[in-house]
Every structure is written in structure tokens, then in C-alpha cells.
Design a protein around this motif. Structure first.
Motif, PDB file in Angstrom:
ATOM      1  N   VAL A   1      -3.604   6.904  -1.692  1.00 40.16           N
ATOM      2  CA  VAL A   1      -3.072   5.554  -1.505  1.00 40.16           C
ATOM      3  C   VAL A   1      -3.176   4.824  -2.837  1.00 40.16           C
ATOM      4  CG1 VAL A   1      -3.283   3.370  -0.267  1.00 40.16           C
ATOM      5  CG2 VAL A   1      -3.857   5.499   0.891  1.00 40.16           C
ATOM      6  N   ALA A   2      -2.094   4.177  -3.215  1.00 38.06           N
ATOM      7  CA  ALA A   2      -2.114   3.266  -4.363  1.00 38.06           C
ATOM      8  C   ALA A   2      -1.717   1.887  -3.868  1.00 38.06           C
ATOM      9  CB  ALA A   2      -1.155   3.756  -5.444  1.00 38.06           C
TER      10      ALA A   2
ATOM     11  N   HIS B   1       0.883  -1.166   0.000  1.00 37.55           N
ATOM     12  CA  HIS B   1       0.000   0.000   0.000  1.00 37.55           C
ATOM     13  C   HIS B   1       0.921   1.216   0.000  1.00 37.55           C
ATOM     14  CE1 HIS B   1      -3.240  -2.770   1.061  1.00 37.55           C
ATOM     15  NE2 HIS B   1      -2.401  -3.277   1.937  1.00 37.55           N
ATOM     16  N   LEU B   2       0.793   2.070  -0.985  1.00 37.08           N
ATOM     17  CA  LEU B   2       1.683   3.211  -1.169  1.00 37.08           C
ATOM     18  C   LEU B   2       0.956   4.480  -0.748  1.00 37.08           C
ATOM     19  CD1 LEU B   2       2.894   2.196  -4.734  1.00 37.08           C
ATOM     20  CD2 LEU B   2       3.851   1.490  -2.530  1.00 37.08           C
TER      21      LEU B   2
ATOM     22  N   SER C   1       3.632   0.464   2.743  1.00 37.73           N
ATOM     23  CA  SER C   1       3.213  -0.372   3.862  1.00 37.73           C
ATOM     24  C   SER C   1       2.945  -1.783   3.353  1.00 37.73           C
ATOM     25  CB  SER C   1       1.951   0.213   4.509  1.00 37.73           C
ATOM     26  OG  SER C   1       1.464  -0.632   5.532  1.00 37.73           O
ATOM     27  N   VAL C   2       3.640  -2.746   3.944  1.00 39.64           N
ATOM     28  CA  VAL C   2       3.530  -4.139   3.503  1.00 39.64           C
ATOM     29  C   VAL C   2       3.052  -4.976   4.685  1.00 39.64           C
ATOM     30  CG1 VAL C   2       4.759  -6.113   2.529  1.00 39.64           C
ATOM     31  CG2 VAL C   2       5.402  -3.772   1.853  1.00 39.64           C
ATOM     32  N   ALA C   3       1.968  -5.715   4.482  1.00 37.70           N
ATOM     33  CA  ALA C   3       1.387  -6.519   5.558  1.00 37.70           C
ATOM     34  C   ALA C   3       1.561  -8.000   5.269  1.00 37.70           C
ATOM     35  CB  ALA C   3      -0.092  -6.188   5.722  1.00 37.70           C
TER      36      ALA C   3
ATOM     37  N   GLU D   1       9.952   3.934   4.142  1.00 34.61           N
ATOM     38  CA  GLU D   1       9.751   5.344   3.805  1.00 34.61           C
ATOM     39  C   GLU D   1      10.932   5.862   3.010  1.00 34.61           C
ATOM     40  OE1 GLU D   1       9.075   9.679   6.006  1.00 34.61           O
ATOM     41  OE2 GLU D   1       8.781   7.819   7.130  1.00 34.61           O
ATOM     42  N   GLY D   2      10.636   6.646   1.981  1.00 34.64           N
ATOM     43  CA  GLY D   2      11.716   7.216   1.190  1.00 34.64           C
ATOM     44  C   GLY D   2      11.193   8.095   0.083  1.00 34.64           C
TER      45      GLY D   2
END
Length: 201
Positions: A37-38, A26-27, A72-74, A103-104
Motif C-alpha cells: 500500500v502506498a 491509498h494505493l 481507495s479514496v475516503a 481500479e485500473g
């Protein structure tokens, strides 16, 4: 991420590699048009770099190049019932989960970089789903491939901060952890139960 230090697991390199193995993020970015969010597939392209692509028609696309972003990776997750604890009457419901935030800064890829991202994505996941007949780009008509390529845009995320949470009841006694594992298995969360076993090893 969760503030309890008991739930911090792994170094930055291990967390980035784990996120890449999951392969989907989730970006989240703040834009002049508000929060967006993408959702996109990701592949690791360096020790602290990931690449991804989105549809050019996605409303987030014009905002990505040069933006600050959190990917974000779940992983495994599931509800934990107070009834699974020895003293369930004095507990509250909670959720166990594994997640990483990367984050970056985002930079656009050129066409060659986008093609490399698609090739890397297939190389990472095709052997897992179709080991006997994996898809490769040479199976596709070149004209059709180039037409589809024009509909997407590739980007590179240069990771500057890594935050991970592995919330798997590490703060509970061994007996309660065993009961939570059994409860998760009975409720159809075998992957989360397995993650709890591994973190307890």
C-alpha cells in the motif's frame, strides 16, 4: 464496497471527479514481494485517468509500472451509536462513510508528465488553502526543483472499474436519520452530518 444497493450513489464520472477533489488515495497493489500500500496525492487528468507520484525510495515504486492497482479514496466517516436510534436497544453499532475504489492499470510518466502532475496538484489545491498567494513552480529555484524531482516518480492510473459507497443511513427511517445527524454533530463529525443531509435532499 458495501453490498447494499441503497448505498450506491453517483455515476462513474461523478465518483472519479469526487475522488480527485478529495485529492489523496491509498494505493493497493499485489506484487511478487506481497501486498503493498502506498499513500499519494492524486489529480484527474482525463475522464477516466488519474495521475499521482511517490518517492523513488518507496518500496512500492519498482512494482508500479504496468501493475493492476486499486486507488481507495475516503471522504467523511464516523461511528454511529445504537443509542441514536429510536429503538436503540435492538440495534448494533455501525459506521457511516463515503468511499470510492478506482481500479485500473498503472503506467509510468516521463519527466514532463511528472512536472505536469505537480503543477496540476498545486493548481487544484493552492487556491483553496492560499488564495491570495498560491504556490506556483516559477517561485522555486530551477536547480532545486530538478533535484527534488529526481527523488519522486510519477504515474498514470487508467481507470477501468469504479465502485462507490455512500453509507449514510439511507436504510433507516427519517426520524432515526435526524437523530444520527444530531449525534454526529454533537460528537464532532459535522462533515459527515452535512453529507447525510445532502444525500437526503
Amino acid at each position: 464496497m458495501h453490498p447494499n444497493k441503497a448505498f450506491r450513489q453517483g455515476d462513474d464520472a461523478a465518483l472519479i471527479a469526487w475522488a480527485s477533489r478529495i485529492g489523496f488515495a491509498h494505493l493497493l497493489i499485489a506484487t511478487v514481494d506481497g501486498l503493498m500500500v502506498a499513500h499519494a496525492p492524486i489529480v484527474q487528468t482525463g475522464p477516466t485517468a488519474l495521475s499521482f507520484h511517490v518517492a523513488r525510495a518507496n518500496r512500492v515504486h519498482p512494482h508500479l509500472d504496468g501493475a493492476r492497482m486499486i486507488a481507495s479514496v475516503a471522504g467523511a466517516e464516523g461511528y454511529v451509536s445504537p443509542n441514536w436510534y429510536a429503538d436503540g436497544a435492538n440495534q448494533v453499532p455501525t459506521w457511516n462513510y463515503v468511499a470510492v475504489e478506482l481500479e485500473g492499470t498503472v503506467h509510468a510518466l516521463d519527466e514532463d508528465g511528472l512536472v505536469a502532475q505537480l503543477d496540476a496538484l498545486a493548481a487544484a489545491h493552492e487556491p483553496r488553502v492560499l488564495p491570495d498567494n498560491p504556490w506556483t513552480r516559477d517561485k522555486m529555484d530551477e536547480t532545486r526543483f530538478r533535484a527534488m524531482l529526481r527523488a519522486i516518480a510519477g504515474f498514470d492510473l487508467r481507470v477501468e472499474q469504479v465502485r462507490g459507497t455512500t453509507k449514510l443511513s439511507q436504510n433507516k427511517p427519517a426520524g432515526d436519520r435526524a437523530r444520527v445527524i444530531a449525534g454526529l454533530e454533537q460528537s464532532g463529525h459535522a462533515a459527515l452530518a452535512d453529507a447525510m443531509r445532502r444525500v437526503g435532499e
